[in-house]
Design a protein around this motif. Structure first.
Motif, PDB file in Angstrom:
ATOM      1  N   GLU A   1       0.662  -0.975   0.250  1.00 18.56           N
ATOM      2  CA  GLU A   1      -0.061  -0.018  -0.104  1.00 18.56           C
ATOM      3  C   GLU A   1       0.971   1.352   0.260  1.00 18.56           C
ATOM      4  OE1 GLU A   1      -3.146   0.306   3.282  1.00 18.56           O
ATOM      5  OE2 GLU A   1      -2.467   2.286   2.778  1.00 18.56           O
ATOM      6  N   GLN A   2       0.938   2.378  -0.464  1.00 18.93           N
ATOM      7  CA  GLN A   2       1.342   3.637  -1.241  1.00 18.93           C
ATOM      8  C   GLN A   2       1.011   4.285   0.437  1.00 18.93           C
ATOM      9  OE1 GLN A   2       1.174   7.082  -3.197  1.00 18.93           O
ATOM     10  NE2 GLN A   2       1.554   6.709  -4.381  1.00 18.93           N
ATOM     11  N   LEU A   3       2.199   4.846   0.956  1.00 14.14           N
ATOM     12  CA  LEU A   3       1.819   5.548   1.893  1.00 14.14           C
ATOM     13  C   LEU A   3       1.595   7.242   1.622  1.00 14.14           C
ATOM     14  CD1 LEU A   3       3.330   3.912   5.132  1.00 14.14           C
ATOM     15  CD2 LEU A   3       1.123   3.601   4.457  1.00 14.14           C
ATOM     16  N   TYR A   4       2.668   7.141   1.521  1.00 17.72           N
ATOM     17  CA  TYR A   4       3.368   8.974   1.455  1.00 17.72           C
ATOM     18  C   TYR A   4       4.744   9.133   0.812  1.00 17.72           C
ATOM     19  CZ  TYR A   4       2.977  13.708   3.548  1.00 17.72           C
ATOM     20  OH  TYR A   4       3.369  14.718   3.163  1.00 17.72           O
TER      21      TYR A   4
ATOM     22  N   ILE B   1      13.245  12.634  -4.936  1.00 14.44           N
ATOM     23  CA  ILE B   1      11.632  12.521  -4.526  1.00 14.44           C
ATOM     24  C   ILE B   1      11.547  10.690  -3.667  1.00 14.44           C
ATOM     25  CG2 ILE B   1       9.051  12.499  -4.824  1.00 14.44           C
ATOM     26  CD1 ILE B   1      10.738  15.186  -4.638  1.00 14.44           C
ATOM     27  N   SER B   2      10.939  10.231  -2.478  1.00 11.81           N
ATOM     28  CA  SER B   2      10.854   8.951  -2.001  1.00 11.81           C
ATOM     29  C   SER B   2       9.382   8.264  -1.874  1.00 11.81           C
ATOM     30  CB  SER B   2      11.501   8.540  -1.265  1.00 11.81           C
ATOM     31  OG  SER B   2      11.327   7.306  -1.260  1.00 11.81           O
ATOM     32  N   THR B   3       8.615   7.416  -2.604  1.00 10.57           N
ATOM     33  CA  THR B   3       7.057   7.401  -2.587  1.00 10.57           C
ATOM     34  C   THR B   3       7.792   6.785  -1.208  1.00 10.57           C
ATOM     35  OG1 THR B   3       6.483   8.285  -4.310  1.00 10.57           O
ATOM     36  CG2 THR B   3       5.246   6.633  -2.518  1.00 10.57           C
ATOM     37  N   SER B   4       6.803   5.899  -0.330  1.00 10.53           N
ATOM     38  CA  SER B   4       6.705   5.432   0.493  1.00 10.53           C
ATOM     39  C   SER B   4       5.568   3.953   0.300  1.00 10.53           C
ATOM     40  CB  SER B   4       7.310   5.589   1.845  1.00 10.53           C
ATOM     41  OG  SER B   4       6.157   6.133   2.425  1.00 10.53           O
ATOM     42  N   TYR B   5       6.211   2.761   0.449  1.00 10.81           N
ATOM     43  CA  TYR B   5       5.252   2.126   0.813  1.00 10.81           C
ATOM     44  C   TYR B   5       5.213   0.992   1.616  1.00 10.81           C
ATOM     45  CZ  TYR B   5       3.738   2.654  -4.592  1.00 10.81           C
ATOM     46  OH  TYR B   5       3.501   3.302  -5.769  1.00 10.81           O
ATOM     47  N   MET B   6       3.816   0.427   1.942  1.00  9.31           N
ATOM     48  CA  MET B   6       4.051  -0.102   3.310  1.00  9.31           C
ATOM     49  C   MET B   6       3.821  -2.061   3.158  1.00  9.31           C
ATOM     50  SD  MET B   6       1.168   0.023   6.853  1.00  9.31           S
ATOM     51  CE  MET B   6      -0.276   0.094   6.107  1.00  9.31           C
ATOM     52  N   ALA B   7       4.231  -2.851   3.097  1.00 14.49           N
ATOM     53  CA  ALA B   7       4.430  -4.097   2.721  1.00 14.49           C
ATOM     54  C   ALA B   7       3.450  -4.786   3.887  1.00 14.49           C
ATOM     55  CB  ALA B   7       5.142  -4.994   2.327  1.00 14.49           C
TER      56      ALA B   7
ATOM     57  N   GLN C   1      -1.037  15.940   1.459  1.00 12.71           N
ATOM     58  CA  GLN C   1      -1.453  14.942   0.398  1.00 12.71           C
ATOM     59  C   GLN C   1      -1.845  13.983  -0.190  1.00 12.71           C
ATOM     60  OE1 GLN C   1       1.968  12.126  -0.146  1.00 12.71           O
ATOM     61  NE2 GLN C   1       3.741  14.286  -0.005  1.00 12.71           N
ATOM     62  N   LEU C   2      -2.179  13.740  -0.839  1.00 15.53           N
ATOM     63  CA  LEU C   2      -3.748  12.252  -0.902  1.00 15.53           C
ATOM     64  C   LEU C   2      -2.032  11.035  -1.447  1.00 15.53           C
ATOM     65  CD1 LEU C   2      -6.266  13.741  -2.581  1.00 15.53           C
ATOM     66  CD2 LEU C   2      -5.588  13.666  -0.205  1.00 15.53           C
ATOM     67  N   TYR C   3      -2.035  10.887  -2.318  1.00 19.08           N
ATOM     68  CA  TYR C   3      -1.156  10.212  -3.230  1.00 19.08           C
ATOM     69  C   TYR C   3      -0.399  10.306  -4.797  1.00 19.08           C
ATOM     70  CZ  TYR C   3      -1.572   5.103  -4.628  1.00 19.08           C
ATOM     71  OH  TYR C   3      -1.482   3.647  -5.130  1.00 19.08           O
ATOM     72  N   THR C   4       0.254   9.558  -5.249  1.00 18.32           N
ATOM     73  CA  THR C   4       1.466   9.689  -5.392  1.00 18.32           C
ATOM     74  C   THR C   4       0.985   8.867  -7.087  1.00 18.32           C
ATOM     75  OG1 THR C   4       2.797  10.501  -4.289  1.00 18.32           O
ATOM     76  CG2 THR C   4       4.159   9.976  -6.538  1.00 18.32           C
ATOM     77  N   TYR C   5       0.620   9.365  -8.485  1.00 18.66           N
ATOM     78  CA  TYR C   5       0.431   8.849  -9.149  1.00 18.66           C
ATOM     79  C   TYR C   5       1.917   8.770 -10.300  1.00 18.66           C
ATOM     80  CZ  TYR C   5      -4.186   9.356  -7.747  1.00 18.66           C
ATOM     81  OH  TYR C   5      -5.018   9.200  -6.472  1.00 18.66           O
TER      82      TYR C   5
END
Lengths: 275, 275
Positions: free
Chosen positions: A98-101, A115-121, B99-103
DNA sequence: CTAATAGTGTCTATTAGACAGTATGTT
DNA sequence: AACATACTGTCTAATAGACACTATTAG
């Protein structure tokens, strides 16, 4: 400024570098629940909430621990990157993700703008047949909160990492916090923030979604499930209330778990009851 | 592979383009509540849930409507970009932004690889002194959902935009949906998805946070507040229940709103009750 | 038997839903 | 007076919290 008569014409002429491009990475919070020691033959194993970290063997932050992660390729789907890294670090796929932030502070990476998109597994540790990559290790997570100062201790048996975060409530938002790192000597990048936010998110979501079941094996006892809730939430729950609520989401099977030095318990299974 | 003796040495030598860099943009969902017509002198104004869109006057998607947005500069803080754009489009600052989501779909932009982080801004329309940028316009949002197919109609008085989204529940997640565009003829990029996800988020958050108050003036009647809830949630609420819940978050002032053709109502104010 | 967990019954307190009623301004 | 909204009282249903109790195994 030149004018174009069609989208095709415009695209042919487009200069990708009219804005300086930047780098995108992904960081993954791989959460699970680990079993600790069994004090005596009757007692249940202690359970720990745990997270997978890797030790960096390159600069920057050489020899520090950090979240598994890496660059997102130019032609790689955003969600593919964390899946690839997960496969790499744990050798399993088909994982809840799931994407977090997305973190974008200008100087969060000393190399350049990243830029870094964090995910939760969330994974069930029983699925891991110890195929962890050599630099990876599970750390038990201990969270202590007092007066909006959160002390987090991560421990993998040989190494203990500590950091301290200040939690500030934002205006007109009640549940949204701003996090600030007060102390951190052992984690790379802004990962203390990323971990803190991930733990918060998991704690919230576990109460109103079914995501826990991603951390459970197919068959489990309600006691085990309750333990998982308790370790993640960091508090004890009352049995009857827990069972009432969880009853809607589980179904009893005919299987039974015995040999535990006390009354055997029924094994349950996740019931996906989308009316 | 060359080895380094210090972080400084490593950084001096680092090649930013060892991974091909990409572009980052931001899209902003600017939500507000608009007053419609007053049917007769006694009745309250109708209220509409509304969103700000801009008409593109350049390629790609020339002449289509889209969310306000733009590129994030190489040296610009991630959150600064939406704030800058907000200032630009609406000429106000000091706005609630989340912030909502990153596409990051590979082909979401025909020009090149573009990742986009979406933000939600909530504003009180009374603060807008009609300083909208020339291409911007408020659209009333009408959401109709049936059998997990969502029909969304956006209307600004002269133009009507429609799109249709399929909502699929994900496994073991209860509240998480996957959205797919079924029909869309008038919105640029993947913005139907972004809007859909934003509306969902707002609907959820309005129930358990205080974010509505960002859309309210300082003083408001409970009737007005209830109307805002009702338009966003798309359903009627019962007065006593609403008042019971909202009582904790508001405080009655001595001010009164009169001249409405019926019993005057007390003006309330947001009460930030962080114990 | 004992220690330990498994599992249930029930009382109480709190909260949500529903509805009916009263209050009070403008025209 | 009539209309429309403002605001309140109260009954009921559903849910959450607390505690005490019974059940059942390995050793």
């Amino acid at each position: 400024m030149k004018t174009y008569n069609s989208e095709e014409e415009f695209l042919k002429d487009y200069n990708k570098d009219s804005y300086e491009r930047l780098s995108l990475t992904t960081d993954i919070l791989i959460f699970s629940v680990s079993s600790g020691v069994q004090e005596n033959y009757r007692k249940l194993n202690e359970k720990y909430f745990s997270i997978l970290l890797v030790k960096r063997d390159d600069y920057p932050f050489k020899d520090k621990w950090c979240l598994p992660g890496g660059f997102v390729g130019y032609n790689e789907e955003l969600e593919e990157a964390p899946l690839r890294i997960l496969k790499n670090e744990t050798n399993i796929d088909n994982i809840y993700l799931e994407q977090l932030y997305t973190y974008g502070e200008v100087n969060r990476d000393p190399r350049m703008r990243v830029i870094s998109t964090s995910y939760m597994a969330l994974i069930d540790k029983n699925r891991l047949n110890e195929n962890l990559s050599k630099n990876a290790s599970w750390f038990n997570v201990l969270v202590l909160e007092e007066n909006n100062i959160v002390d987090i201790t991560l421990d993998n048996g040989t190494t203990t990492l500590k950091f301290k975060i200040k939690k500030t409530l934002k205006e007109k938002t009640t549940d949204r916090y701003k996090f600030e790192i007060l102390e951190n000597d052992s984690l790379a990048f802004d990962h203390p923030l990323v971990i803190m936010a991930g733990i918060e998110r998991l704690k919230n979501k576990i109460e109103y979604t079914d995501i826990v079941f991603n951390m459970m094996p197919e068959y489990f006892t309600l006691g085990e499930l309750q333990q998982v809730y308790e370790t993640i939430l960091g508090k004890k729950l009352l049995d009857p209330a827990f069972r009432r609520i969880i009853a809607k989401k589980t179904e009893k099977t005919t299987k039974v778990k015995t040999g535990e030095g006390h009354r055997p318990s029924a094994l349950f299974r996740y019931k996906n009851d989308k009316h």
